[in-house]
Design a protein around this motif. Sequence first.
Motif, PDB file in Angstrom:
ATOM      1  N   VAL A  37      26.493   3.718  -1.008  1.00 11.66           N
ATOM      2  CA  VAL A  37      27.479   2.738  -1.837  1.00 11.66           C
ATOM      3  C   VAL A  37      28.582   3.211  -2.421  1.00 11.66           C
ATOM      4  O   VAL A  37      28.400   4.674  -2.854  1.00 11.66           O
ATOM      5  CB  VAL A  37      26.987   1.970  -3.042  1.00 11.66           C
ATOM      6  N   SER A  38      29.466   2.734  -1.792  1.00 10.31           N
ATOM      7  CA  SER A  38      30.930   2.719  -3.021  1.00 10.31           C
ATOM      8  C   SER A  38      32.059   1.557  -3.810  1.00 10.31           C
ATOM      9  O   SER A  38      31.369   0.341  -3.621  1.00 10.31           O
ATOM     10  CB  SER A  38      31.734   3.126  -1.891  1.00 10.31           C
ATOM     11  N   VAL A  39      32.363   1.873  -4.829  1.00  7.17           N
ATOM     12  CA  VAL A  39      32.397   1.192  -6.369  1.00  7.17           C
ATOM     13  C   VAL A  39      33.891   1.148  -5.877  1.00  7.17           C
ATOM     14  O   VAL A  39      34.495   2.623  -6.443  1.00  7.17           O
ATOM     15  CB  VAL A  39      31.685   1.097  -7.274  1.00  7.17           C
ATOM     16  N   ASP A  40      34.432   0.756  -5.588  1.00  6.14           N
ATOM     17  CA  ASP A  40      36.159   0.503  -5.870  1.00  6.14           C
ATOM     18  C   ASP A  40      37.121   1.664  -4.738  1.00  6.14           C
ATOM     19  O   ASP A  40      37.683   2.659  -5.478  1.00  6.14           O
ATOM     20  CB  ASP A  40      36.665   0.924  -6.535  1.00  6.14           C
ATOM     21  N   GLY A  41      36.534   1.956  -3.803  1.00  6.58           N
ATOM     22  CA  GLY A  41      37.036   3.089  -3.033  1.00  6.58           C
ATOM     23  C   GLY A  41      35.961   4.430  -3.709  1.00  6.58           C
ATOM     24  O   GLY A  41      36.735   5.953  -2.846  1.00  6.58           O
ATOM     25  N   SER A  42      35.707   4.757  -4.364  1.00  2.00           N
ATOM     26  CA  SER A  42      34.837   5.409  -4.385  1.00  2.00           C
ATOM     27  C   SER A  42      34.458   6.856  -4.053  1.00  2.00           C
ATOM     28  O   SER A  42      33.914   5.667  -2.997  1.00  2.00           O
ATOM     29  CB  SER A  42      34.291   5.451  -6.263  1.00  2.00           C
ATOM     30  N   PRO A  43      33.865   8.029  -3.624  1.00  2.00           N
ATOM     31  CA  PRO A  43      32.927   8.446  -2.730  1.00  2.00           C
ATOM     32  C   PRO A  43      31.988   7.803  -2.613  1.00  2.00           C
ATOM     33  O   PRO A  43      31.247   7.284  -3.796  1.00  2.00           O
ATOM     34  CB  PRO A  43      32.839  10.361  -3.555  1.00  2.00           C
ATOM     35  N   TRP A  44      31.042   7.831  -1.187  1.00  2.00           N
ATOM     36  CA  TRP A  44      30.194   7.359  -1.113  1.00  2.00           C
ATOM     37  C   TRP A  44      29.066   7.936  -1.501  1.00  2.00           C
ATOM     38  O   TRP A  44      28.638   9.621  -1.632  1.00  2.00           O
ATOM     39  CB  TRP A  44      29.309   7.480   0.918  1.00  2.00           C
ATOM     40  N   LEU A  45      27.489   7.446  -2.561  1.00  2.00           N
ATOM     41  CA  LEU A  45      26.290   7.832  -2.844  1.00  2.00           C
ATOM     42  C   LEU A  45      25.537   7.712  -2.540  1.00  2.00           C
ATOM     43  O   LEU A  45      25.265   6.376  -1.909  1.00  2.00           O
ATOM     44  CB  LEU A  45      26.910   6.541  -4.525  1.00  2.00           C
ATOM     45  N   ALA A  46      24.164   8.018  -2.163  1.00  3.45           N
ATOM     46  CA  ALA A  46      23.104   8.196  -1.683  1.00  3.45           C
ATOM     47  C   ALA A  46      22.728   6.611  -2.639  1.00  3.45           C
ATOM     48  O   ALA A  46      22.254   6.997  -3.856  1.00  3.45           O
ATOM     49  CB  ALA A  46      22.924   8.939  -1.082  1.00  3.45           C
ATOM     50  N   THR A  47      21.614   6.321  -1.432  1.00  6.60           N
ATOM     51  CA  THR A  47      20.868   4.834  -2.371  1.00  6.60           C
ATOM     52  C   THR A  47      19.489   5.583  -2.366  1.00  6.60           C
ATOM     53  O   THR A  47      19.323   6.407  -1.447  1.00  6.60           O
ATOM     54  CB  THR A  47      21.176   3.382  -2.270  1.00  6.60           C
ATOM     55  N   GLU A  48      18.580   4.806  -3.041  1.00  8.17           N
ATOM     56  CA  GLU A  48      16.757   5.063  -2.974  1.00  8.17           C
ATOM     57  C   GLU A  48      16.580   3.825  -1.928  1.00  8.17           C
ATOM     58  O   GLU A  48      17.367   3.047  -2.095  1.00  8.17           O
ATOM     59  CB  GLU A  48      16.515   4.255  -4.590  1.00  8.17           C
ATOM     60  N   LEU A  49      15.781   4.387  -1.395  1.00  9.77           N
ATOM     61  CA  LEU A  49      15.312   3.516   0.065  1.00  9.77           C
ATOM     62  C   LEU A  49      14.072   3.043  -0.647  1.00  9.77           C
ATOM     63  O   LEU A  49      13.140   4.448  -0.683  1.00  9.77           O
ATOM     64  CB  LEU A  49      15.244   4.096   1.049  1.00  9.77           C
ATOM     65  N   ALA A  50      13.291   2.150   0.072  1.00 10.53           N
ATOM     66  CA  ALA A  50      12.208   1.729   0.299  1.00 10.53           C
ATOM     67  C   ALA A  50      11.412   2.453   1.415  1.00 10.53           C
ATOM     68  O   ALA A  50      12.182   2.985   2.020  1.00 10.53           O
ATOM     69  CB  ALA A  50      11.574   0.216   0.062  1.00 10.53           C
ATOM     70  N   THR A  51       9.969   2.372   1.353  1.00  9.94           N
ATOM     71  CA  THR A  51       9.242   2.841   2.540  1.00  9.94           C
ATOM     72  C   THR A  51       9.458   1.930   3.706  1.00  9.94           C
ATOM     73  O   THR A  51       9.816   1.170   3.700  1.00  9.94           O
ATOM     74  CB  THR A  51       7.751   2.664   2.355  1.00  9.94           C
ATOM     75  N   GLU A  52      10.030   2.702   4.956  1.00 13.88           N
ATOM     76  CA  GLU A  52       9.960   1.723   5.872  1.00 13.88           C
ATOM     77  C   GLU A  52       8.914   1.946   6.496  1.00 13.88           C
ATOM     78  O   GLU A  52       7.773   2.543   6.816  1.00 13.88           O
ATOM     79  CB  GLU A  52      10.410   3.480   7.176  1.00 13.88           C
ATOM     80  N   LEU A  53       8.994   0.463   7.631  1.00 15.39           N
ATOM     81  CA  LEU A  53       7.422  -0.131   7.489  1.00 15.39           C
ATOM     82  C   LEU A  53       7.668   0.398   8.908  1.00 15.39           C
ATOM     83  O   LEU A  53       6.443   0.529  10.100  1.00 15.39           O
ATOM     84  CB  LEU A  53       7.046  -1.396   7.044  1.00 15.39           C
ATOM     85  N   ALA A  54       8.925   0.322   9.401  1.00 15.03           N
ATOM     86  CA  ALA A  54       9.032  -0.067  11.471  1.00 15.03           C
ATOM     87  C   ALA A  54      10.399   0.611  11.547  1.00 15.03           C
ATOM     88  O   ALA A  54      10.744   0.032  10.715  1.00 15.03           O
ATOM     89  CB  ALA A  54       8.325  -0.679  11.897  1.00 15.03           C
ATOM     90  N   PRO A  55      10.995   1.686  12.380  1.00 13.37           N
ATOM     91  CA  PRO A  55      12.225   1.697  12.732  1.00 13.37           C
ATOM     92  C   PRO A  55      13.254   0.465  12.854  1.00 13.37           C
ATOM     93  O   PRO A  55      14.562   0.801  11.686  1.00 13.37           O
ATOM     94  CB  PRO A  55      12.020   2.674  13.869  1.00 13.37           C
ATOM     95  N   ALA A  56      12.139  -0.054  13.425  1.00 17.74           N
ATOM     96  CA  ALA A  56      13.271  -1.979  13.371  1.00 17.74           C
ATOM     97  C   ALA A  56      13.090  -2.298  12.439  1.00 17.74           C
ATOM     98  O   ALA A  56      13.887  -4.006  12.327  1.00 17.74           O
ATOM     99  CB  ALA A  56      12.861  -2.586  14.844  1.00 17.74           C
ATOM    100  N   SER A  57      12.132  -2.357  10.964  1.00 15.59           N
ATOM    101  CA  SER A  57      12.100  -3.567  10.562  1.00 15.59           C
ATOM    102  C   SER A  57      13.642  -2.847   9.384  1.00 15.59           C
ATOM    103  O   SER A  57      14.247  -2.222   8.873  1.00 15.59           O
ATOM    104  CB  SER A  57      11.116  -3.424   9.428  1.00 15.59           C
ATOM    105  N   LEU A  58      13.904  -4.285   8.387  1.00 15.67           N
ATOM    106  CA  LEU A  58      14.740  -4.015   7.386  1.00 15.67           C
ATOM    107  C   LEU A  58      14.510  -3.573   6.525  1.00 15.67           C
ATOM    108  O   LEU A  58      12.503  -3.414   6.129  1.00 15.67           O
ATOM    109  CB  LEU A  58      14.809  -5.289   6.285  1.00 15.67           C
TER     110      LEU A  58
END
Length: 107
Positions: A37-58
């Motif tokens: 994510v980036s706010v107002d053009g700031s450098p991109w920051l990594a987020t926290e991701l939930a557990t992956e259920l499958a590679p093609a899942s949301l």
Amino acid sequence: MSVDAAADVGSTAATGDGTVATGVAWAPPHGLHRVEVSVDGSPWLATELATELAPASLRRWRARIDRTSRGGLLRARAVPRVGAPQGGRASRPFPSGTDAYHARRLP
């Protein structure tokens, strides 16, 4: 990267520790490496991701963001396991999906 890779900004909420942004992302067929994510053009920051259920899942993501003013523009992009990050160019979604960043104006 699959051209269908996308990260969506779902909501933001003010907390005692700042603002938390949340959303969903996907990058079929190989899955997500990260969402940034980036706010107002700031450098991109990594987020926290939930557990992956499958590679093609949301996958849900969340990030605590710093902001100094109201009304800033929050952008999110998907970074797939294979290929380049979402590029930010607006394009028609058919037939290959859009590459544009998903964005939301902060309240």
